[in-house]
Design a protein around this motif. Structure first.
Motif, short mmCIF file in Angstrom:
data_model
loop_
_atom_site.label_atom_id
_atom_site.label_comp_id
_atom_site.label_asym_id
_atom_site.label_seq_id
_atom_site.Cartn_x
_atom_site.Cartn_y
_atom_site.Cartn_z
N UNK A 20 25.04 47.38 40.35
CA UNK A 20 24.69 47.15 41.75
C UNK A 20 25.76 46.37 42.49
N UNK A 21 26.98 46.37 41.97
CA UNK A 21 28.05 45.54 42.51
C UNK A 21 28.82 46.24 43.62
N UNK A 22 29.72 45.47 44.26
CA UNK A 22 30.68 46.03 45.19
C UNK A 22 31.91 46.57 44.48
N UNK A 23 32.11 46.17 43.22
CA UNK A 23 33.30 46.60 42.49
C UNK A 23 34.53 45.83 42.87
N UNK A 24 34.37 44.59 43.31
CA UNK A 24 35.50 43.79 43.74
C UNK A 24 35.28 42.34 43.29
N UNK A 25 36.38 41.67 42.92
CA UNK A 25 36.31 40.27 42.52
C UNK A 25 37.35 39.50 43.31
N UNK A 26 37.01 38.30 43.75
CA UNK A 26 37.88 37.46 44.57
C UNK A 26 38.39 36.31 43.73
N UNK A 27 39.69 36.03 43.84
CA UNK A 27 40.33 34.99 43.03
C UNK A 27 40.81 33.86 43.95
#
Length: 337
Positions: A20-27
């Motif tokens: 159910x994710x956006x498929x993106x990770x923020x660093x």
């Protein structure tokens, strides 16, 4: 959100890459140099795009289908017309590519594939001073960060994807000779020029690499601050954000929801691409995304600049039972150009 350096909680990975994710990770908590490097290179995007046409023509590389150097109006969008709303500058961002015999070996091994084997094309120091070192320095920082993100992704995938090759994504990031970086300049749009389409600035698409690193966008008022090198290079004043709150980067989530992504200036984002989806037999989904322009009367002379770095397998590495990345990439290039 991932902190560098640091471990990644399983919940964070599930939120970034789960069903159910956006498929993106923020660093966040990047090197102290990152903010200045980002502002410098994204300022260069405006200076580059506003060079005289004869200088820009020297940076074009038609043989590579414009996947090397400068292009504008060469890429087709969803309705088949050519994309003249943005300028693009592609670079092979791997130090090994130019400084060793790798480039010559790749060109010999893959004749007829200059999209990935041709040498970079850079403006001269007299035309755009400091551009190449600034580009390379920021790309190196993003690549180093991508390796940490890839390691976390591998840990997640090894526990969730049957048959996933341990350490695969980190291997791609750290050993590939053909990763690409793309500096983008979205031209200011005249009053009332918006088409009304959601994705009028950059049509909905997925990246065709494995893991894409993204800077936040820089918005520049080019009417108040013309990007002309009269007294040498200087970073341009940056707006706090888009003049139109609806403009910017949008992602279509795993559940089909369209979500606007707000990325802080001192952070990087990473999203998954089509090659990784193919390699993992659909377990890691590529992220459909698009860029929406400022609405009529809100754009003025505001330009949008950003950088994307595409980590990709070496050309000989397999993405499925029948295709290596060279064959896979050729199919994508033919589809888009």
């Amino acid at each position: 959100m991932l902190t560098v350096p640091g471990s990644v909680p399983f919940e964070t990975l599930e939120e970034a890459f789960g069903s159910s994710s956006l498929g993106i990770i923020v660093v966040k908590d990047l090197s102290p140099q990152f903010v200045d490097l980002r502002r410098s290179l994204l300022s260069y995007a405006s200076y580059l795009a506003n060079l005289p046409q004869d200088e820009l023509a020297k940076l074009e590389h038609e043989q590579s289908k414009w996947l090397v150097g400068w292009s504008c109006g060469k890429e087709t969008l969803k309705d088949g017309h050519f994309d003249t709303l943005k300028g693009s500058f592609y670079v092979n961002c791997n130090p090994s590519f130019a400084e060793t015999k790798i480039q010559a070996e790749l060109a010999d091994r893959y004749p007829g594939f200059p999209e990935y084997t041709a040498l970079n094309v850079w403006p001269s120091e007299s035309v755009l001073p400091g551009f190449e070192p600034a580009f390379r320095e920021l790309c190196m920082l993003i690549t180093e960060t991508a390796a940490l993100v890839a390691r976390a992704c591998d840990q997640y995938a090894e526990g969730r994807i049957k048959g996933y090759k341990p350490g695969y994504l980190e291997h791609v990031v750290t050993t590939s000779h053909v990763s690409k970086a793309r500096l983008l300049h979205y031209f200011p749009q005249p009053y009332g020029s918006s088409s009304g389409d959601e994705d009028d600035w950059c049509a909905t698409h997925v990246d065709h690499g494995c893991l894409t690193g993204l800077t936040s966008a820089m918005f520049v008022d080019e009417e108040k601050h013309p990007p002309v090198l009269s007294d040498g290079f200087a970073p341009l004043p940056e707006l706090d954000g888009s003049p139109d709150p609806k403009a910017g980067l949008y992602i279509r989530s795993r559940s089909g929801e369209t979500v606007k992504v707000g990325l802080p200036k001192d952070c990087l984002a990473f999203q998954t691409g089509e090659a990784l989806e193919t390699i993992t037999k659909g377990k890691f989904k590529a992220v459909p995304h698009f860029v929406r322009a400022a609405g009529p009367g809100k754009g003025g002379r505001i330009a949008r600049n950003t950088l994307a770095l595409f980590t990709q397998p070496n050309l000989w590495e397999m993405v499925d039972e029948k295709r290596d990345f060279a064959a896979f990439a050729k199919e994508i290039v033919e589809r888009n150009h």
